[in-house]
Design an enzyme around this catalytic site. Structure first.
Site, PDB file in Angstrom:
ATOM      1  N   HIS A 260       2.992  -1.956  -6.476  1.00  0.00           N
ATOM      2  CA  HIS A 260       4.290  -1.483  -6.003  1.00  0.00           C
ATOM      3  C   HIS A 260       5.401  -2.496  -6.221  1.00  0.00           C
ATOM      4  CE1 HIS A 260       1.889   1.604  -4.005  1.00  0.00           C
ATOM      5  NE2 HIS A 260       3.002   2.296  -3.941  1.00  0.00           N
ATOM      6  N   GLY A 261       5.060  -3.752  -6.308  1.00  0.00           N
ATOM      7  CA  GLY A 261       6.115  -4.734  -6.522  1.00  0.00           C
ATOM      8  C   GLY A 261       5.595  -6.142  -6.433  1.00  0.00           C
TER       9      GLY A 261
END
Lengths: 478, 371
Positions: A322-323
């Site tokens: 996700h990041g």
């Protein structure tokens, strides 16, 4: 270009639809090329500097895929080609997505002075995963030979390119090859418009509407107990309506082209446990992680202990996907722990007496929802420190404001909760069945069809009227 | 024609009809008074200046424009008119950059006012995002182009406000609607243009503006855990670049407009905070002001006022909410000074007030605060 923008709704989409069906009268290939070019145009409107990267990625994976399905290659070289292909994909993803994170951590530990300011190409996580699945399946011998235009369209197809759903080649390419989808089907266009309208309303009416309340917990001012909860719940619903709205819009747009996309959400906040939650939230990512990470790691085939280890690894990497930030890693780890606890409870926990089953289900649903909210706080916070501040305030009822504003905001949040918990979801309303390629079957038989048409038209228009100047989808940044 | 095709046409027609109805409602009520001053329905206003100003610029009559940041937001237009003998329009924007201020001013200047009164802080000059990337600024509405009008007419939020204003105009509903209009649910809650962004009559001024608050704010920003942000404001070149592009660009392009620019009276604690936590920043800010003053006094259409060293105000901490925001009483003083031409920077000695400020900052002892 955003789905929730006038240029997309009133210019881009009608033009691409008209071109697609006009070309569909002449040949079966031309509409595919048209759609692939339109997808590149769509991507280049706001990400022109990364178009070459996207095209390079498509070409690289297509060539590696061709090598992998070649029958002349033996086992060892085939595995080397797969390793080369997957490593290449992960390297590009690593450079663009994680180099800055890596440099920042090196700096923190060794004061290296290393700086890596690299722009994140929008959609890179999605199209990289899509293609890794393609390579792995090619290696497993589950891929037929695809023509380049169909493969290119499979990767770049604009309804999914920016934020998914993560597509599977076996699901999509046969649809692109079919001649039937190139003929305009008023039923599918109508159902597509309705689903798009519901998604647009979720985004502009619901997600954007609750967004200002998020800053009550995550703004510059340390929140009180009630504001921390209002802000955390606001984010919980904002993220859901934003991402599921995007997914509905993607499904609706695709349906107008006669293409069925997989579902990505199935009322996740109605889940009665975390395992159930991950079967309902970002379903295509969960399926990808299960098929291409958890099962290859060994899944549950090597005893309970290794199963928990595999779950933790899968969720940690899922978090990192996700990041590039520790908050995402911790969020993934927390969900890994949740899943382990859930599996352990199923295996070793006490059985519930049938007369308490309903109460136990309600309690389990509430507990699941609260666990998810706590995890979203970590997911949303700028840093672990600020996440801990918000969480500590949520656990400290000694400081409460609860003025007139907070009362109104609480009522507002409760209306969102009511929709998320009690309203039917888009696929239930529309009878969308991805597997059997059917949608809106009940429409023709339904006596109150005109009312349904007018109500959904109103929802569609409210979605358009809610368009604000510029409101990106949250999942664009992943 | 198949049943599906008929349903599709029905859906599209219904959508167009609802959209047209919403646009017609917004056009008729025109909550921002973009197309015409309010006549059919009572005029209502919002505190959201970035949006509201687009309408005020078109609907109001004015010969003077008043601009600034949060330090200028609470001025009352009627006070400006009375004390300065003008017909003013307040367009101040909370937390605004020079790019935003100049964009709004340029739109107002298209209606040919004679004078601009401009409260200026050095921190407004930075590399702010392009105005079209500014999500809070309806730039196309200021430009009055088709996209701006379409966005306005097809806005669901505006349709909600329009319906609300319409309901408020029905005499039997007016009391109920007025009671429900509180700014939380509806943005257009103000019935008089003079009341926009004013402190409410029941606002506790003494309880909000006092030395205790100012000192607490000083302690807060100089706390080592938080003071790092003060050191961020050191990019002299960036400030000069933004100042030249925005302020100088606007002044040079409007030689027939008189610009009364004033530097507001921050509390002495603002400067002392910089002195004690980030001397580099303080030097940079001083350097910028030297450039700023010398550049502006060279323009024949600019009168520059420097209130930063007015000791009786800046050293009396009871005038402040924090280290910079002064009370409404000081708003009135500022208008008096502007009317009397007091504290005007002398073009022959453009940095004289700055030198006085430097001496005050140097001399101020924080130990006094505890007494």
């Amino acid at each position: 270009m955003l789905f929730n923008s006038y240029p997309f709704i009133f210019v881009f989409l009608p033009v691409v639809l008209l071109g697609y069906f006009a070309l569909g009268r002449r040949s079966n290939l031309a509409p595919v090329i048209w759609l692939a070019l339109a997808s590149l145009a769509f991507y280049s409107f706001s990400n022109w500097q990364f178009v070459l990267l996207l095209l390079g990625s498509v070409a690289f994976n297509y060539l590696v895929g061709l090598l992998l399905i070649s029958r002349r290659l033996r086992a060892v070289p085939r595995f080397s080609v797969l390793t080369f292909g997957v490593t290449g994909d992960l390297l590009v993803l690593g450079i663009f997505k994680y180099a800055g994170f890596f440099a920042a951590n090196l700096n923190a530990m060794f004061a290296t002075g290393l700086v890596a300011n690299i722009l994140l190409p929008v959609g890179i996580s999605f199209y990289t995963f899509t293609q890794i699945a393609f390579l792995v399946d090619a290696y497993r011998g589950k891929v037929a030979h695809y023509a380049l235009p169909h493969y290119a369209l499979f990767v770049t197809y604009f309804p999914h390119l920016i934020a998914g759903p993560i597509l599977h080649h076996r699901d999509m390419i046969p649809q692109f090859e079919s001649a039937e989808s190139k003929r305009p089907n008023p039923h599918l266009i109508l159902c597509g418009l309705i689903i798009f309208g519901i998604g647009l309303f979720k985004k502009t009416g619901l997600a954007d509407g609750v967004q200002p309340l998020v800053s009550l917990a995550f703004g510059p001012v340390t929140p009180s107990f009630d504001r921390a909860w209002i802000g955390a719940l606001a984010y919980t619903f904002q993220l859901y309506f934003d991402f599921s709205g995007y997914s509905d819009m993607a499904i609706g747009i695709s349906l107008m082209f006669g293409i069925f996309l997989p579902l990505n959400f199935n009322s996740p906040y109605k889940s009665c446990n975390i395992i159930d939650f991950w079967r309902r939230w970002h379903m295509t990512l969960s399926q990808f992680l299960r098929d291409y990470l958890y099962i290859p790691l060994g899944g549950n085939r090597h005893g309970p202990l290794l199963r928990y280890v595999n779950l933790m690894i899968t969720m940690l990497l899922g978090g990192l996907w996700h990041g590039a930030a520790w908050t995402f890693v911790v969020w993934g780890a927390l969900h890994g722990v949740y899943l382990c606890v859930n599996h352990a409870w199923i295996n070793y926990g006490p059985a519930v007496a049938p007369r308490f089953a309903r109460a136990a289900n309600i309690a389990a649903s509430i507990l699941t929802f609260l666990a998810v909210v706590v995890a979203w706080v970590i997911f949303r916070a700028d840093s672990l420190t600020s996440a801990l501040v918000v969480l500590s305030k949520m656990a400290d009822p000694s400081h409460v404001v609860f003025g007139r504003g907070e009362v109104l905001q609480s009522v507002f949040i409760m209306s969102y909760a009511a929709i998320a918990w009690f309203a039917p979801n888009t696929q239930a309303i529309m009878g969308y069945d991805h597997k059997n390629r059917t949608v809106g079957e009940q429409l023709s038989a339904w006596q109150r069809r005109p009312v349904f048409i007018y109500v959904t038209a109103a929802v569609f228009v409210f979605g358009i009227l809610g368009i604000q100047q510029h409101s990106e989808f949250i999942y664009f940044r992943f | 024609m198949s049943a599906s095709a008929r349903n599709l046409i029905r859906f599209l027609c219904a959508s167009l009809f609802i959209m047209a109805a919403a646009a017609a409602l917004n056009f008729t009520v025109d909550p921002l008074q973009i197309f015409r001053p309010a006549r059919l329905f009572a005029a209502m206003y919002s505190n959201d200046s970035r949006m509201q100003d687009a309408g005020l610029i078109q609907s109001q009559r004015y010969d003077t424009v008043f601009m600034g940041t949060s330090l200028a937001i609470h001025f009352r237009q009627s006070d400006i008119d009375r004390l300065l003998g003008v017909k003013s329009l307040k367009l101040a924007l909370n937390g605004s950059s020079s790019r935003e201020q100049v964009f709004v001013l340029a739109a107002a200047l298209a209606r040919h006012p004679k004078r601009v009164i401009w409260e200026v802080d050095d921190w407004i000059f930075h590399d702010a995002a392009d105005i079209d990337s500014d999500v809070y600024m309806p730039a196309d509405l200021y430009r009055r182009n088709a996209r701006g009008f379409a966005g306005y007419l097809l806005s669901g939020n505006m349709a909600r406000e329009s319906a609300w204003i319409m309901a408020r105009s029905i005499p039997s509903l007016e009391p109920v609607v007025a009671r429900l209009t509180n700014g939380l649910m509806f943005k257009f809650s103000i019935s008089g243009v003079d009341e926009i962004n004013l402190l409410r009559p029941d606002f506790d001024v003494a309880g909000t503006y006092n030395a205790k608050q100012a000192i607490a704010s000083f302690r807060h920003i100089t706390d080592p855990a938080r003071s790092k942000y003060l050191a961020d404001d050191t990019d002299y070149d960036m400030k000069v670049r933004a100042f030249e592009r925005d302020a100088v660009g606007l002044i040079a392009a409007n030689p027939d407009v008189a610009f009364d620019i004033y530097l507001p009276p921050y509390s002495i604690l603002q400067w002392v905070a910089l002195r004690d936590t980030s001397p580099v920043t303080l030097r940079s800010v001083y350097d910028f002001y030297v450039y700023f003053c010398r550049r502006l006094v060279a323009f024949p259409n600019v009168r520059l006022f420097d209130f930063r060293s007015v000791e009786e105000v800046t050293h009396n901490l009871d005038n402040y909410l924090d280290v910079v925001h002064h009370s409404p009483a000081i708003d009135m003083k500022i208008l008096d000074w502007l009317a009397e031409g007091k504290h005007r920077v002398d073009p022959a000695a453009p940095t004289a007030y700055l030198d006085r400020l430097k001496a005050q900052v140097e001399a101020y002892r924080v130990e006094n605060l505890s007494r």
